[in-house]
Design an enzyme around this catalytic site. Structure first.
Site, mmCIF file in Angstrom:
data_model
loop_
_atom_site.group_PDB
_atom_site.id
_atom_site.type_symbol
_atom_site.label_atom_id
_atom_site.label_comp_id
_atom_site.label_asym_id
_atom_site.label_seq_id
_atom_site.Cartn_x
_atom_site.Cartn_y
_atom_site.Cartn_z
ATOM 1 N N HIS A 65 75.794 -4.614 -25.028
ATOM 2 C CA HIS A 65 74.466 -5.229 -24.904
ATOM 3 C C HIS A 65 74.147 -5.818 -26.273
ATOM 4 O O HIS A 65 74.562 -5.276 -27.305
ATOM 5 C CB HIS A 65 73.366 -4.215 -24.630
ATOM 6 C CG HIS A 65 73.503 -3.412 -23.366
ATOM 7 N ND1 HIS A 65 74.307 -2.309 -23.268
ATOM 8 C CD2 HIS A 65 72.888 -3.542 -22.164
ATOM 9 C CE1 HIS A 65 74.190 -1.793 -22.048
ATOM 10 N NE2 HIS A 65 73.345 -2.514 -21.358
ATOM 11 N N ASP A 70 72.989 -3.262 -28.658
ATOM 12 C CA ASP A 70 73.958 -2.243 -29.118
ATOM 13 C C ASP A 70 74.584 -2.690 -30.427
ATOM 14 O O ASP A 70 74.864 -1.870 -31.302
ATOM 15 C CB ASP A 70 75.155 -2.081 -28.161
ATOM 16 C CG ASP A 70 74.771 -1.800 -26.733
ATOM 17 O OD1 ASP A 70 73.681 -1.268 -26.509
ATOM 18 O OD2 ASP A 70 75.601 -2.124 -25.850
HETATM 19 C C1 XLS Z 1 72.678 1.617 -16.633
HETATM 20 C C2 XLS Z 1 73.696 0.589 -16.511
HETATM 21 C C3 XLS Z 1 73.906 -0.287 -17.744
HETATM 22 C C4 XLS Z 1 74.670 -1.537 -17.393
HETATM 23 C C5 XLS Z 1 74.604 -2.602 -18.417
HETATM 24 O O1 XLS Z 1 72.542 2.481 -15.775
HETATM 25 O O2 XLS Z 1 74.876 1.208 -16.112
HETATM 26 O O3 XLS Z 1 74.525 0.423 -18.745
HETATM 27 O O4 XLS Z 1 76.014 -1.261 -17.117
HETATM 28 O O5 XLS Z 1 73.315 -2.942 -18.740
#
Ligand code: XLS
Ligand code: CA
Ligand code: CA
Length: 435
Positions: free
Chosen positions: A99, A102
């Protein structure tokens, strides 16, 4: 600076090895159904869990302070790049997913956030060259910041919608800059807590408009990665609009967006929706939309998104059967959207977690290929539907019959008796023999 000094490049040592830091089953160049394991599985490290998460949960603070963490958020961000690449290199994993937030901290303003992102993206790009490590997909975190408390593309506040649009535009640009093969939309808080304060029709129209703008912007900037929607039924909201694969596919088709998106199916989200992991993979596959996978697992005794590393060979086998049947991944792969347990506080635990998960999928791949090579299950399946291969069944499938024809047919026949066994137990026993 090496953050995982006690670990060297993880070797493949075969199933008799008792070295906990070696692969027992994942032999990257071993060929299965004409492709190497590495090409089949296309593993990815999830940046957010592996180099960001600290083990915090709703009942307690973070338990692990990783050696790359400092008091300066930008320095920590630079260090995380090193940590992520060291992890990938030592594991022999060629992809990572991220993300925007991140990889670089959010600033006071959107401009400052973009500046932070640009600096770290340059560092990642630098670090990528010559390593063969690539971006499987990027995404925008449009759910953590308090501005997104009512959602992003489905917020009641137009400025928030606009902010989410700006953020996705930038995240897409950055993903392109890093050569990302895909871009994920997970509707973080696209849903509701109460119908009483929700104009559902308006929110869903806004969501469709947002996705259409994303499709258009992708063309504007010349990004040729694959778009994915990641379904999830609940959490953090009580109802998420992207509930499961079937709901998402219906939504995309209703808005003429199905040609522009595939699905990223997460195991733990499928089970939260009350489905088997393989069910959502199947729904995506039969609609030609199985794009990528978030490989993790939930806990049967806990009703939330525990994002554990996948270790269940039944599940990995059932998943690989669907993935092989779909013809394998093209732009997608197996992203370990999973975190180590809160009590796993040492950097080496990240290696144990990934090694176990990679081995579990390598076994799933080999077992699935063996099941496919032997026709026992396929033959029983074919036999079960044999009445559709000729006679009235074939006529119905060919669209040659009316209800009146069926009436004449049944009048003549007198009755219909589906008296052949479904052979559930026999098939389950056969499946078990391969495990
Ligand atoms: C959250 C999601 C997230 C997505 C990406 O539950 O799994 O991590 O994979 O935003
Ligand atoms: Ca996920
Ligand atoms: Ca999840």
């Amino acid at each position: 600076m090496a953050y995982f000094q006690s670990v060297s490049k993880v070797p493949f040592e075969g199933k008799d090895s008792d070295n906990p830091l070696a692969f027992k089953h994942y032999n990257r160049d071993e060929v299965v159904e004409g492709k190497s394991m590495k090409e089949h599985l296309r593993f990815a490290v999830a940046y957010w869990h592996s180099v960001c998460g600290g083990g915090a949960d709703p009942f307690g603070a973070a338990t692990r302070i990783m050696p790359w963490e400092t008091d300066d958020p930008m320095q920590t961000a630079r260090n995380k790049v090193e940590a992520c690449f060291e992890l990938c290199e030592k594991l022999g994993v060629e992809y990572f997913c991220f993300h925007d937030r991140d990889i670089a901290p959010e600033g006071e303003t959107f401009a400052e956030s973009c500046k932070n992102l640009d600096e770290i993206v340059a560092a990642i790009k630098d670090r990528m060259s010559g390593t063969g490590i690539k971006v499987l997909w990027g995404t925008a975190n449009a759910f953590s910041n308090p501005r997104y408390m009512h959602g992003a593309a489905t917020s009641c506040n137009a400025d928030v919608f606009a902010f989410a649009g700006a953020q996705v535009a930038k995240a897409m640009e950055v993903t392109k800059e890093l050569g990302g093969e895909g871009y994920v939309f997970w509707g973080g808080r696209e849903g509701y807590k109460s119908l009483l304060n929700t104009d559902m029709k308006r929110e869903l129209d806004h969501l469709a408009a947002f996705l259409q703008m994303a499709v258009d912007y992708k063309k504007t900037i010349g990004f040729d990665g694959q778009f994915y929607i990641e379904p999830k039924p609940k959490e953090p909201t009580k109802h998420q609009y992207d509930f499961d694969a079937a709901t998402v596919i219906g939504f995309l088709k209703a808005h003429g967006l199905d040609g522009d998106f595939q699905l990223n199916i997460e195991a733990n989200h499928a089970t939260l929706a009350g489905h088997d992991f393989a069910h959502d993979l199947r729904v995506a596959r039969i609609n030609g939309m199985l794009g990528s996978v978030d490989a993790n697992r939930g806990d049967l005794l806990l009703g939330w998104d525990t994002d554990q590393f996948p270790t269940d060979i039944y599940q990995t086998t059932a998943a690989m059967l669907e993935i092989l049947e779909a013809g394998g991944f093209t732009t997608g792969g197996l992203n370990f959207d999973a975190h180590v347990a809160r009590e796993s506080v040492e950097p080496v635990d990240l290696f144990h977690a990934h090694i176990g998960a990679m081995d579990a999928f390598a076994r799933g791949l080999k077992i699935a290929a063996a099941i496919r090579a032997d026709d026992k299950i396929a033959d029983t399946l074919k036999q079960r539907y044999a009445s559709w291969d000729s006679g009235i069944g074939a006529d119905i499938e060919a669209g040659k019959t009316s209800l009146g024809d069926l009436k004449d047919y049944v009048m003549d026949k007198g009755n219909a008796e589906p008296n052949a066994s479904g052979r559930v137990e026999m098939l389950e026993n056969i499946f078990n023999e391969y495990i």
